[in-house]
Design a protein around this motif. Structure first.
Motif, PDB file in Angstrom:
ATOM      1  N   ASN A 530       0.841  -1.197   0.000  1.00  0.00           N
ATOM      2  CA  ASN A 530       0.000   0.000   0.000  1.00  0.00           C
ATOM      3  C   ASN A 530       0.876   1.247   0.000  1.00  0.00           C
ATOM      4  OD1 ASN A 530      -2.234  -1.682   0.221  1.00  0.00           O
ATOM      5  ND2 ASN A 530      -2.279  -1.554   2.450  1.00  0.00           N
ATOM      6  N   ASP A 561      -8.029  -0.087  -2.946  1.00  0.00           N
ATOM      7  CA  ASP A 561      -7.680  -0.251  -1.536  1.00  0.00           C
ATOM      8  C   ASP A 561      -6.175  -0.254  -1.294  1.00  0.00           C
ATOM      9  OD1 ASP A 561      -6.951  -2.709  -2.541  1.00  0.00           O
ATOM     10  OD2 ASP A 561      -8.356  -3.880  -1.331  1.00  0.00           O
ATOM     11  N   ARG A 562      -5.393  -0.102  -2.349  1.00  0.00           N
ATOM     12  CA  ARG A 562      -3.943  -0.046  -2.193  1.00  0.00           C
ATOM     13  C   ARG A 562      -3.445   1.380  -1.966  1.00  0.00           C
ATOM     14  NH1 ARG A 562      -2.059  -4.118  -5.336  1.00  0.00           N
ATOM     15  NH2 ARG A 562       0.041  -3.565  -4.676  1.00  0.00           N
ATOM     16  N   HIS A 587     -13.787   6.573  -0.619  1.00  0.00           N
ATOM     17  CA  HIS A 587     -14.348   5.372  -0.003  1.00  0.00           C
ATOM     18  C   HIS A 587     -15.117   4.537  -1.032  1.00  0.00           C
ATOM     19  CE1 HIS A 587     -14.125   6.566   4.537  1.00  0.00           C
ATOM     20  NE2 HIS A 587     -12.971   6.177   4.029  1.00  0.00           N
ATOM     21  N   HIS A 590     -12.850   2.432  -2.601  1.00  0.00           N
ATOM     22  CA  HIS A 590     -12.249   1.525  -1.621  1.00  0.00           C
ATOM     23  C   HIS A 590     -10.862   1.984  -1.164  1.00  0.00           C
ATOM     24  CE1 HIS A 590     -15.577  -1.150  -2.420  1.00  0.00           C
ATOM     25  NE2 HIS A 590     -15.265  -1.159  -3.707  1.00  0.00           N
ATOM     26  N   SER A 591     -10.528   3.247  -1.439  1.00  0.00           N
ATOM     27  CA  SER A 591      -9.309   3.829  -0.890  1.00  0.00           C
ATOM     28  C   SER A 591      -9.612   4.404   0.490  1.00  0.00           C
ATOM     29  CB  SER A 591      -8.776   4.931  -1.816  1.00  0.00           C
ATOM     30  OG  SER A 591      -8.484   4.421  -3.096  1.00  0.00           O
ATOM     31  N   ARG A 592      -8.559   4.892   1.161  1.00  0.00           N
ATOM     32  CA  ARG A 592      -8.733   5.405   2.517  1.00  0.00           C
ATOM     33  C   ARG A 592      -8.092   6.782   2.661  1.00  0.00           C
ATOM     34  NH1 ARG A 592      -5.873   0.302   4.587  1.00  0.00           N
ATOM     35  NH2 ARG A 592      -5.327   0.384   2.392  1.00  0.00           N
ATOM     36  N   ASP A 614      -9.700   7.416   8.116  1.00  0.00           N
ATOM     37  CA  ASP A 614      -9.378   6.042   8.492  1.00  0.00           C
ATOM     38  C   ASP A 614      -8.113   5.966   9.344  1.00  0.00           C
ATOM     39  OD1 ASP A 614     -11.386   4.643   6.591  1.00  0.00           O
ATOM     40  OD2 ASP A 614     -10.299   6.037   5.302  1.00  0.00           O
TER      41      ASP A 614
END
Length: 692
Positions: A530, A561-562, A587, A590-592, A614
């Motif tokens: 990540n 999400d990476r 979001h 799917h990222s933060r 997050d």
């Protein structure tokens, strides 16, 4: 267990050569070994207490200790340690040894069997420890949840099979119950007005059948005294004491107005001092310049910096120095003429937009402020302290340039005052041949565009490492420019100009695009990781950034999400609406999101109600002499506990001192980052197993 995972075996064998062979076999099985040894049962209890080995290997034929005696010592030390027994000629039936507690029995010379048994036992011990940590974490989380529920201002209850099983004090107060015993077992339907009970029954039936996690219903409720009121009930699945139930939060009509009021306040104010924030000040400055250039009203900008602030932080810690800034801001606001605007610009820097602009009057005004600041006593921890300030001012009149140049002029005047010794004030007067800030910004803009075109930008990576052995690898991404001679130019030298000229969002896109390419290349070579990627305010204000980002993820074939996007806390406050929209979008991908420089101010968690990030990356100032600063340690501990209670992860940055590591681990900080671990590098080659 992964290769090179650290293993701490205790070898109980009087034959030192054989002990070395056992250690070599464990290393060959893929472990980094930190062994302990004993030649007999004597003194073994101290070894177990002090070293807490991961497993014990005992040569039963050669030591004066049997398995029951060994397990008695393990139990007396309060440890849970698996034991592997070595026998020169193991019997066909080893069940008696297993009954006494051994994990397995291995023939002394069977190295292959020994390696398999050690690997299996090590994994089992690691899983057992993780289970215990997880159980402790669950207990702590339940305890924190109960505390948060009790202290929450929201009215919250838990319901199962239509019956109340728990309610917090605000919920009890809404309906007039005195305590939980009164409401336990009370049907939810009893608190719904008769005319809405049919709608509530239909809603609950549908809610039980549908998979949506959150739904709401606006109904009329009734208190135990018979008073009716309208409210919106938010339903979501939950659990209490391990049992599934439904959480209900009452959102009364006044909540929306209060929320809007809070958002409006956050968008204009600095949370620590209560003064206006940078974004509001810039808006007012632009308006003032527009009026002045039309000949309507002249003004002046004063740039104010609290002197010796680093020394104050060393003496009183972060929280103490924050209190000084809060008092300084209040003192500044009280000392200004009516109609003037005071702002906390950043850190220990303040700005004032004043109607006083004529040279003599402006000079007198600043002298008065200097006198007020130097004579004020700040009371901290039973000690009295004074401080001074240094100021620079620039006049806004019909000939004024853009806002950035006005601020740059005030800062130049401040630097002149500082060079002259500080604790004084200076009004800007242009020097012959002096470049304006606009000209300097344009120069940087040209250099940056050329650097992008000619490939003179570089990405650097610094590892972000778990303190608790969590799996996965992650790096923070930095950008650096190379000058004409190939020498590096730090981003801090050109980013202010890049943000003022709008080229910063172009640089953000360059960083994201190239970071994704590095991710794709790394996946092929070494596996997934990540990346934490910094964003500027320019990207927040760019309506095309999220669609562009989605296209990049699809094109380079990297899952969202990476990526973890990193925003300065001050940027999130100044661009609150844009940050909320951006967070919603990332979001969906799917990222933060991580808030950088978090924790300064009296109530930093107020921002999280609007921007539920997050990750929280602690303000680097907390790391100043952390090992010798109980105040900084207590602040980090408090922030971390509250962050964990809200389901957020905490990162400590600028870790330069190895003495900080056990302190941060003990306070529950999740991740660490800093030059002690590794300086930023063009290669992603940190050995994350070293922290195992």
């Amino acid at each position: 267990m992964a290769d090179n995972k650290l293993l701490r075996p205790l070898i109980v064998d009087p034959d030192l050569n054989q002990a070395e062979e056992l250690i070599s076999s464990i290393k060959s099985a893929g472990y980094a070994v930190r062994p302990f040894s004993a030649t007999s049962g004597e003194g073994l209890d101290e070894q177990i207490k002090q070293n807490s080995p991961d497993l014990i290997v005992i040569a039963l034929d050669d030591v004066d200790l049997d398995l029951p005696g060994l397990f008695s010592q393990i139990e007396a030390a309060g440890r849970h340690i698996p034991v592997v027994a070595l026998l020169k000629e193991p019997p066909a039936d080893i069940s008696p040894f297993l009954a006494e507690g051994a994990e397995d029995v291995v023939a002394t010379g069977n190295r292959s069997h020994f390696q398999h048994v050690v690997s299996r036992t090590a994994v089992a011990q690691s899983n057992w420890r993780r289970l215990k940590r997880a159980e402790a974490a669950v207990r702590e989380a339940e305890k924190r949840c109960q505390t948060l529920l009790a202290s929450s201002k929201d009215a919250i209850a838990y319901v199962t099979d239509g019956m109340h099983i728990f309610a917090n004090p605000p919920y009890l107060d809404v309906f007039g119950f005195s305590d939980n015993e009164d409401i336990e077992g009370t049907p939810l339907m009893d608190l719904v007005a008769r005319e809405d009970q049919g709608r509530m029954k239909t809603f609950l039936r549908n809610y039980a059948r549908e998979d949506e996690t959150e739904q709401s219903l606006r109904v009329n409720l009734v208190t135990i005294s018979g008073e009716h009121f309208e409210a919106e009930l938010a339903f979501s699945p939950a659990s209490i004491d391990g049992e599934a139930c439904t959480q209900i939060v009452i959102q009364q009509q006044g909540d929306a107005k209060e929320l809007e009021k809070q958002i409006s306040y956050l968008s204009q104010r600095d949370l620590m001092t209560g003064l206006y924030n940078r974004q509001f000040f810039m808006d007012q400055l632009k308006e003032s310049i527009a009026q002045a250039t039309q000949g309507r009203e002249n003004r002046a900008v004063i740039h104010i910096v609290v002197d010796r602030f680093d020394q104050l932080k060393e003496s009183f810690g972060i929280s103490g120095s924050d209190l000084i800034l809060a008092d300084f801001g209040k003192l500044l606001d009280q000392s200004l003429p009516e109609g003037d605007i005071a702002c906390r610009f950043e850190g220990n820097r303040f700005t004032v937009l004043t109607h006083t602009w004529e040279s003599k009057a402006l000079s007198d005004m600043m002298d008065g402020l200097l006198n007020t600041f130097s004579n004020h006593l700040y009371e901290l921890d039973g000690r009295s302290v004074t401080t001074t300030a240094t100021m620079g001012a620039a006049v806004i009149d019909e000939n004024s340039p853009d806002p950035n140049e006005v601020l740059a002029r005030a800062e130049r005047a401040f630097k002149q005052a500082l060079t002259a010794g500080g604790a004084r004030a200076q009004i800007y007067r242009p020097r012959e041949g002096e470049m304006t800030q606009k000209q300097l910004d344009e120069l940087w803009s040209q250099r940056l565009r050329k650097a992008i075109k000619e490939g003179h930008l570089r990405l650097l990576f610094q590892p972000i490492v778990s303190l608790h052995g969590d799996p996965g690898e992650q790096y923070n991404v930095y950008m650096r420019m190379l000058d004409e001679r190939g020498q590096p130019v730090a981003a801090r030298e050109f980013m202010p100009s890049a943000e003022r000229t709008g080229i910063a969002k172009m640089l953000d896109r360059w960083v994201i695009h190239n970071a994704l390419k590095h991710l794709a290349a790394h996946d092929q070579e070494a596996g997934p990781l990540n990346l934490f990627v910094k964003l500027t305010s320019g990207s927040l204000q760019d309506p095309e950034i999220l669609p562009w980002l989605a296209d990049q993820l699809k094109e380079i074939r990297i899952p969202g999400d990476r990526l973890v996007f990193e925003l300065k806390t001050s940027v999130a406050v100044n661009y609150l609406r844009q940050t909320r929209e951006f967070l919603k979008g990332v979001h969906q991908l799917h990222s933060r999101l991580v808030l950088d420089d978090f924790g300064a101010g009296a109530n930093p968690f107020q921002l999280l109600k609007q921007v539920p990030a997050d990750y929280l990356k602690l303000d680097s100032a907390f790391m100043d002499d952390l090992a010798n600063s109980p105040e900084n340690q207590e602040t980090i501990k408090t922030i971390t506990a509250q962050a964990h209670a809200e389901g957020r992860l905490v990162v400590a940055q600028r870790v330069e001192d190895p003495n900080c590591m056990p302190i941060l681990w003990g306070m529950g900080v999740n991740y660490v980052q800093g030059n002690f671990l590794q300086v930023p590098s063009e290669r992603m080659d940190y050995d994350f197993t070293a922290m195992g």
